[in-house]
Design a protein around this motif. Structure first.
Motif, PDB file in Angstrom:
ATOM      1  N   PRO A   1       0.817  -1.216   0.000  1.00  0.00           N
ATOM      2  CA  PRO A   1       0.000   0.000   0.000  1.00  0.00           C
ATOM      3  C   PRO A   1       0.855   1.272   0.000  1.00  0.00           C
ATOM      4  CG  PRO A   1      -0.947  -1.608   1.505  1.00  0.00           C
ATOM      5  CD  PRO A   1       0.372  -2.169   1.041  1.00  0.00           C
ATOM      6  N   GLN A   2       1.988   1.248   0.745  1.00  0.00           N
ATOM      7  CA  GLN A   2       2.874   2.420   0.759  1.00  0.00           C
ATOM      8  C   GLN A   2       3.403   2.722  -0.638  1.00  0.00           C
ATOM      9  OE1 GLN A   2       2.941  -0.009   3.025  1.00  0.00           O
ATOM     10  NE2 GLN A   2       3.691   0.710   5.017  1.00  0.00           N
ATOM     11  N   ASP A   3       3.886   1.670  -1.333  1.00  0.00           N
ATOM     12  CA  ASP A   3       4.430   1.866  -2.684  1.00  0.00           C
ATOM     13  C   ASP A   3       3.347   2.321  -3.657  1.00  0.00           C
ATOM     14  OD1 ASP A   3       6.881   1.178  -1.745  1.00  0.00           O
ATOM     15  OD2 ASP A   3       6.907  -0.853  -2.600  1.00  0.00           O
ATOM     16  N   LEU A   4       2.145   1.815  -3.433  1.00  0.00           N
ATOM     17  CA  LEU A   4       1.023   2.183  -4.293  1.00  0.00           C
ATOM     18  C   LEU A   4       0.718   3.680  -4.144  1.00  0.00           C
ATOM     19  CD1 LEU A   4      -0.724   0.486  -6.214  1.00  0.00           C
ATOM     20  CD2 LEU A   4      -2.447   0.381  -4.401  1.00  0.00           C
ATOM     21  N   ALA A   5       0.679   4.159  -2.892  1.00  0.00           N
ATOM     22  CA  ALA A   5       0.399   5.583  -2.653  1.00  0.00           C
ATOM     23  C   ALA A   5       1.479   6.449  -3.288  1.00  0.00           C
ATOM     24  CB  ALA A   5       0.301   5.847  -1.151  1.00  0.00           C
ATOM     25  N   ALA A   6       2.744   6.038  -3.149  1.00  0.00           N
ATOM     26  CA  ALA A   6       3.836   6.808  -3.738  1.00  0.00           C
ATOM     27  C   ALA A   6       3.718   6.823  -5.262  1.00  0.00           C
ATOM     28  CB  ALA A   6       5.188   6.219  -3.308  1.00  0.00           C
ATOM     29  N   ALA A   7       3.319   5.673  -5.836  1.00  0.00           N
ATOM     30  CA  ALA A   7       3.174   5.598  -7.296  1.00  0.00           C
ATOM     31  C   ALA A   7       2.037   6.512  -7.769  1.00  0.00           C
ATOM     32  CB  ALA A   7       2.904   4.149  -7.714  1.00  0.00           C
TER      33      ALA A   7
END
Lengths: 365, 201
Positions: B156-162
């Motif tokens: 989820p963290q990487d998704l938000a950053a993307a």
């Protein structure tokens, strides 16, 4: 707080997306600066009732547009506002949640205080918005989703004297329309048909009139209507226009008689507290029905009470009532934060025992 | 107009609240909390804490990035409604980023983007860009036929950053308001009441 307040209201608890701006200077009537309503009637027409997921989808993509238009119509900007009020329940949770999240976004972005409003309080305080009615007054809230008598003593002081134990009358009107092939929403179409019918041609029951309290039941009227219809169809293989009008007239008269008698009883309780200037007010879409209005007017006249019926556009769901209820709350120093919860169930009267939906999740309204 | 916009990106399309704060292409921080309910209560405070921890306030934001789904209907409405409210209040653009675009940006290798769905299904975006809900096995087979694999699922963290990076790539263009990407029709059955025949129509 003695200065004038200007509050934006958002409403999305059923099938109307609405935003409005209300201003009030103490000692002066509140003023509606703008009131925008995007209805969803066409969206739900084929389904014979409001479909929650369809309603939620529409609200999510219209709320901000509605707010923008309410600002434009009033010629104001966020900088001119003092607070944002939003319906936080009770209602269809998908729509309520969209409204609450949109309001939180606006509140965070602008720094304006956020106030969660009970949708029913919005209806119940409308007579103060439109007519400056003083506490305490008797309120009949009668709509597609609700039916209750409220003794209103303050902006956050409601006592339910009674209400429906099953369906709301508006729901019964809609069902009647569906069973007779009339247009939705059922209220106006059944009322129009009833004008051409004989209310005594077909006898309908008067549910719960044999009980001394102010509680009501409308579910059985739907069944009675279905039976009466099927009986005619069995005899003639169809309905004549006159049959249809008679069914509508008989059904409507039953609703009128129940509401009139229960209002009489609620009024007796209300008069016991000795209001100096007694007022009975109605709100909700069913309050638009002329037969119901005239019966209530008669009951009030008998008891020496003034009958207050806000204009129809403020009786049905709207955001001006939410802005106004929020304004009254804000004046008392109440305000919510970004953790504000959207609630499907939220009884106005937290003390009286619940009438319906009193399961694990608590009373519905 | 600044070259390094402050962008807040967030996503609640599954059982979490995720948010990322970016200054231009520099990721300040991304955080996520798992939750199966309570996103509507938690999302805004989580983002406020994120801003505060970087000495920023809501009014410092230049743009919003929001995950529009597909995913949990209620979840994507929570994020989209908040994004639209923020955009209106800030007078700043809100960019809606699909779960497919976000995953392609997050993983950045050849393959087909898919979004997990209940009951061992996924929303797949195939090589032609068509999207559909299907069993996971069928999605894998579809990818294999195109000589590709399914992209791995980001955190989820990487998704938000993307989502933040995709938003930055579109900034400062004025976007259409973000709208939920449902990819499934609402459950709604037409009324079952059949009106009687009128004898004198």
């Amino acid at each position: 707080m003695t200065q004038g307040l200007t509050v934006l209201g958002l409403e999305s608890s059923c099938d109307d997306t609405a935003a409005a701006i209300v201003r009030q200077t103490p000692g002066v009537h509140a003023e509606i600066l703008s009131s925008v309503i995007f209805g969803q009637t066409d969206l739900h027409a084929a389904f014979g009732g409001v479909v929650p997921e369809l309603a939620a989808r529409a609200h999510a993509e219209k709320l901000d547009i509605c707010v923008k238009q309410a600002l434009d119509d009033s010629g104001l900007t966020f900088a001119d506002l003092d607070a944002i009020a939003v319906t936080a329940g009770p209602g269809l949770i998908g729509g309520v949640m969209s409204g609450v999240m949109c309001a939180k976004g606006i509140s965070a972005a602008t720094g304006l205080p956020l106030i969660g409003v009970n949708h029913l309080a919005g209806h119940a305080l409308t007579p103060r918005l439109t007519d400056g009615v003083a506490f305490p007054y008797l309120m009949l809230l009668v709509s597609g989703g609700h039916c209750q008598y409220l003794l209103v003593r303050g902006q956050d002081d409601f006592t339910r004297l009674g209400g429906t134990i099953d369906d709301a009358p508006g729901e019964a009107f809609d069902k009647t329309a569906r069973l007779l092939g009339l247009q939705q929403p059922g209220g106006p179409s059944v009322e129009a048909e009833a004008l051409m019918g004989d209310p005594n041609a077909i006898r309908f029951p008067r549910p719960l009139l044999d009980r001394p309290d102010c509680n009501m039941s409308f579910s059985g009227l739907k069944t009675a209507l279905l039976r009466a219809r099927d009986q005619i169809v069995a005899e003639k293989a169809g309905l004549t226009r006159q049959d249809r009008a008679n069914l509508c007239a008989g059904f409507q008269q039953a609703v009128v008689d129940v509401l009139a008698e229960k209002t009489r009883r609620a009024l007796r309780i209300y008069m016991e507290i000795g209001p100096s200037d007694p007022v009975v007010a109605v709100a909700g879409g069913v309050a638009a029905n002329q037969a119901i209005r005239s019966a209530l007017l008669t009951v009030c006249a008998e008891a020496g009470a003034t009958f207050v019926a806000p204009p129809l556009k403020l009786c049905t769901d709207n955001a001006a009532m939410i802005a106004y209820a929020g304004l009254e709350r804000f004046r008392t120093g109440v305000q919510d934060d970004l953790t504000l919860t959207a609630r499907p169930r939220w009884p106005l009267d937290q003390h009286s025992p619940s009438l319906i939906g009193s399961g694990r999740k608590g009373a519905k309204a | 107009m600044t070259d390094t916009p402050l962008i807040l990106a967030f996503d609640t399309s599954a059982a979490y609240c995720a948010a990322a704060l970016m200054l231009g292409d520099q990721l300040l921080e991304t955080r996520a909390e798992d939750m199966t309910r309570g996103q509507a209560e938690r999302l805004m405070p989580l983002m406020e804490e994120l801003l505060q921890d970087h000495a920023k306030t809501w009014s410092d934001l230049d743009a919003i990035g929001v995950g529009v789904g597909p995913g949990n209907f209620t979840g994507i409405r929570i994020a989209v409604s908040a994004a639209r409210g923020l955009a209106l209040g800030l007078g700043a653009p809100a960019y809606g980023v699909s779960g497919f675009d976000a995953r392609a940006e997050a993983v950045r290798c050849p393959g087909l983007a898919s979004v997990p769905a209940p009951r061992d299904q996924v929303y797949l975006r195939d090589a032609a860009g068509e999207t559909a809900l299907m069993p996971l096995e069928q999605a894998k087979a579809t990818a294999a036929q195109a000589g590709l694999a399914l992209l791995p699922q980001p955190t989820p963290q990487d998704l938000a950053a993307a989502i933040g990076r995709v938003a930055l790539s579109r900034w400062p263009k004025i976007p259409e308001a973000p709208a939920p990407l449902y990819l499934r029709a609402a459950d709604a059955a037409p009324s079952s009441d059949t009106p009687p025949v009128l004898l004198d129509p």
